[in-house]
Design a protein around this motif. Structure first.
Motif, mmCIF file in Angstrom:
data_model
loop_
_atom_site.group_PDB
_atom_site.id
_atom_site.type_symbol
_atom_site.label_atom_id
_atom_site.label_comp_id
_atom_site.label_asym_id
_atom_site.label_seq_id
_atom_site.Cartn_x
_atom_site.Cartn_y
_atom_site.Cartn_z
ATOM 1 N N ASP A 51 -0.646 14.881 9.196
ATOM 2 C CA ASP A 51 -1.403 14.125 10.190
ATOM 3 C C ASP A 51 -0.779 12.758 10.474
ATOM 4 O O ASP A 51 -1.259 12.046 11.352
ATOM 5 C CB ASP A 51 -2.847 13.915 9.701
ATOM 6 C CG ASP A 51 -3.593 15.233 9.529
ATOM 7 O OD1 ASP A 51 -3.250 16.198 10.254
ATOM 8 O OD2 ASP A 51 -4.491 15.304 8.661
ATOM 9 N N TRP A 52 0.249 12.393 9.724
ATOM 10 C CA TRP A 52 0.822 11.047 9.884
ATOM 11 C C TRP A 52 1.698 10.993 11.140
ATOM 12 O O TRP A 52 2.461 11.902 11.441
ATOM 13 C CB TRP A 52 1.672 10.667 8.673
ATOM 14 C CG TRP A 52 0.866 10.622 7.390
ATOM 15 C CD1 TRP A 52 -0.490 10.647 7.266
ATOM 16 C CD2 TRP A 52 1.391 10.592 6.059
ATOM 17 N NE1 TRP A 52 -0.854 10.605 5.945
ATOM 18 C CE2 TRP A 52 0.280 10.569 5.174
ATOM 19 C CE3 TRP A 52 2.671 10.556 5.521
ATOM 20 C CZ2 TRP A 52 0.433 10.528 3.800
ATOM 21 C CZ3 TRP A 52 2.816 10.517 4.150
ATOM 22 C CH2 TRP A 52 1.712 10.496 3.301
ATOM 23 N N ARG A 53 1.591 9.874 11.797
ATOM 24 C CA ARG A 53 2.410 9.636 12.984
ATOM 25 C C ARG A 53 3.706 8.951 12.575
ATOM 26 O O ARG A 53 3.881 8.500 11.449
ATOM 27 C CB ARG A 53 1.653 8.766 13.974
ATOM 28 C CG ARG A 53 0.331 9.361 14.462
ATOM 29 C CD ARG A 53 -0.480 8.271 15.156
ATOM 30 N NE ARG A 53 -0.766 7.171 14.222
ATOM 31 C CZ ARG A 53 -1.223 5.984 14.600
ATOM 32 N NH1 ARG A 53 -1.414 5.716 15.877
ATOM 33 N NH2 ARG A 53 -1.461 5.046 13.690
ATOM 34 N N ASP A 55 0.800 -1.227 0.000
ATOM 35 C CA ASP A 55 0.000 0.000 0.000
ATOM 36 C C ASP A 55 0.831 1.275 0.000
ATOM 37 O O ASP A 55 0.500 2.242 -0.653
ATOM 38 C CB ASP A 55 -0.938 0.011 1.212
ATOM 39 C CG ASP A 55 -2.060 -0.992 1.052
ATOM 40 O OD1 ASP A 55 -2.347 -1.364 -0.095
ATOM 41 O OD2 ASP A 55 -2.633 -1.414 2.070
ATOM 42 N N GLY A 56 1.929 1.312 0.745
ATOM 43 C CA GLY A 56 2.720 2.534 0.827
ATOM 44 C C GLY A 56 2.128 3.518 1.809
ATOM 45 O O GLY A 56 1.542 3.142 2.828
ATOM 46 N N PHE A 57 2.266 4.778 1.497
ATOM 47 C CA PHE A 57 1.830 5.816 2.420
ATOM 48 C C PHE A 57 0.308 5.854 2.510
ATOM 49 O O PHE A 57 -0.394 5.631 1.527
ATOM 50 C CB PHE A 57 2.337 7.184 1.943
ATOM 51 C CG PHE A 57 3.825 7.326 2.018
ATOM 52 C CD1 PHE A 57 4.451 7.551 3.224
ATOM 53 C CD2 PHE A 57 4.598 7.198 0.871
ATOM 54 C CE1 PHE A 57 5.829 7.679 3.296
ATOM 55 C CE2 PHE A 57 5.968 7.323 0.937
ATOM 56 C CZ PHE A 57 6.593 7.565 2.151
ATOM 57 N N PRO A 58 -0.217 6.152 3.708
ATOM 58 C CA PRO A 58 -1.676 6.234 3.854
ATOM 59 C C PRO A 58 -2.208 7.474 3.158
ATOM 60 O O PRO A 58 -1.483 8.464 2.977
ATOM 61 C CB PRO A 58 -1.855 6.334 5.377
ATOM 62 C CG PRO A 58 -0.575 6.920 5.869
ATOM 63 C CD PRO A 58 0.493 6.391 4.970
ATOM 64 N N ALA A 106 5.608 2.254 8.797
ATOM 65 C CA ALA A 106 4.819 1.259 8.080
ATOM 66 C C ALA A 106 4.945 1.451 6.569
ATOM 67 O O ALA A 106 5.033 0.483 5.798
ATOM 68 C CB ALA A 106 3.349 1.346 8.513
ATOM 69 N N ALA A 107 4.952 2.711 6.143
ATOM 70 C CA ALA A 107 5.086 2.990 4.713
ATOM 71 C C ALA A 107 6.449 2.565 4.191
ATOM 72 O O ALA A 107 6.568 1.989 3.107
ATOM 73 C CB ALA A 107 4.854 4.478 4.449
#
Length: 275
Positions: free
Chosen positions: A38-40, A29-32, A46-47
């Motif tokens: 807003d990313w933690r 998936d990569g980055f949300p 995870a990315a």
């Protein structure tokens, strides 16, 4: 196999199902989605796992088997995978083994040519008249002047070798006809003087000459007699002049003499007819 490929358990499950993959395609998936502000920290980790670290680990665990199954296994095979942005090596296989380069010289040659000539440069093949054009008759010779275009070719060869994306002998002949030429009293003269007279690399062994056609500023069909075979004509410029003569004749343009080679007389003495 349904598994999270970013985890060790997921990679284990995938490789149990396919112990010797032929190719790896990363589709994690990569980055949300959303605003990166807003990313933690955990989101970034995870990315990176999904887009970089997971694929690198799969490569590490699979590359030996992929090489062994490819038919190129052994100490004569080397692989290096690098980050294009940083230049950092990500994976190395036989990285310190001294190997004979394959066809890698073309990479440096192409890069050097692009660096010096630029992306907008064009290697042109020109037809230049050596005399006046009167009532459809071109008096004197027609010079086929090479500018180093390696793709200049006949229609069948262009389709087979370049997917049709090349300079065509046929198109040049059509342009001569459109310019009003119906007869040439002289000959088609192939001019390869844009390059020097060195035809092969100084270190090429004689038994390797057949792998590479003679170097020249003027070639047709890469100077090969047939597509897919290594047999080449001994004089690229003469071969090109002969092919251009045939193309002219197919357009109904009569040529008075057999094709030959030479150096064009110079723009100051050549006719203005140039296509």
């Amino acid at each position: 196999v349904v598994a999270d490929i970013t985890t060790e358990a997921g990679r284990d499950a995938a490789l149990r199902a396919c112990p010797q993959p032929d190719i790896l395609v990363n589709n994690a998936d990569g980055f949300p989605p959303g605003d990166f502000r807003d990313w933690r920290r955990e989101d970034w980790h995870a990315a990176l796992d999904a887009m970089m670290l997971g694929p690198i680990e799969m490569i590490r665990r699979s590359v030996d088997g992929m090489v062994a199954a490819s038919g190129f296994a052994g100490s004569h095979t080397g692989i290096a995978i690098a980050d294009r942005g940083t230049g950092r090596l990500l994976a190395v296989y036989h990285g310190r083994v001294e190997l004979r380069p394959a066809s890698n010289m073309k990479l440096m040659t192409s890069a050097s040519a692009l660096g010096r000539l630029g992306f907008s440069s064009r290697l042109q093949t020109r037809a230049m008249a050596g005399g006046a054009l009167t009532a459809g008759t071109l008096h004197g010779n027609l010079w086929l002047v090479g500018g180093g275009d390696p793709s200049f070719s006949t229609v069948p060869y262009s389709r087979a070798a370049f997917g049709g994306a090349s300079g065509l002998v046929h198109d040049l002949a059509v342009r001569l006809k459109a310019a009003g030429v119906r007869r040439i009293t002289g000959a088609v003269v192939g001019d390869e003087s844009a390059f020097d007279t060195i035809r092969r690399g100084p270190d090429w062994k004689r038994d390797s000459w057949m792998d590479c056609a003679p170097l020249s500023a003027l070639t047709v069909n890469e100077d090969l007699l047939r597509f897919g075979e290594f047999a080449a004509a001994p004089s690229p410029a003469l071969r090109a002049a002969q092919q251009f003569t045939l193309a002219l004749q197919r357009q109904g343009i009569a040529v008075g003499h057999r094709a030959t080679t030479g150096t064009h007389p110079g723009a100051n003495r050549a006719s203005r007819l140039s296509v």
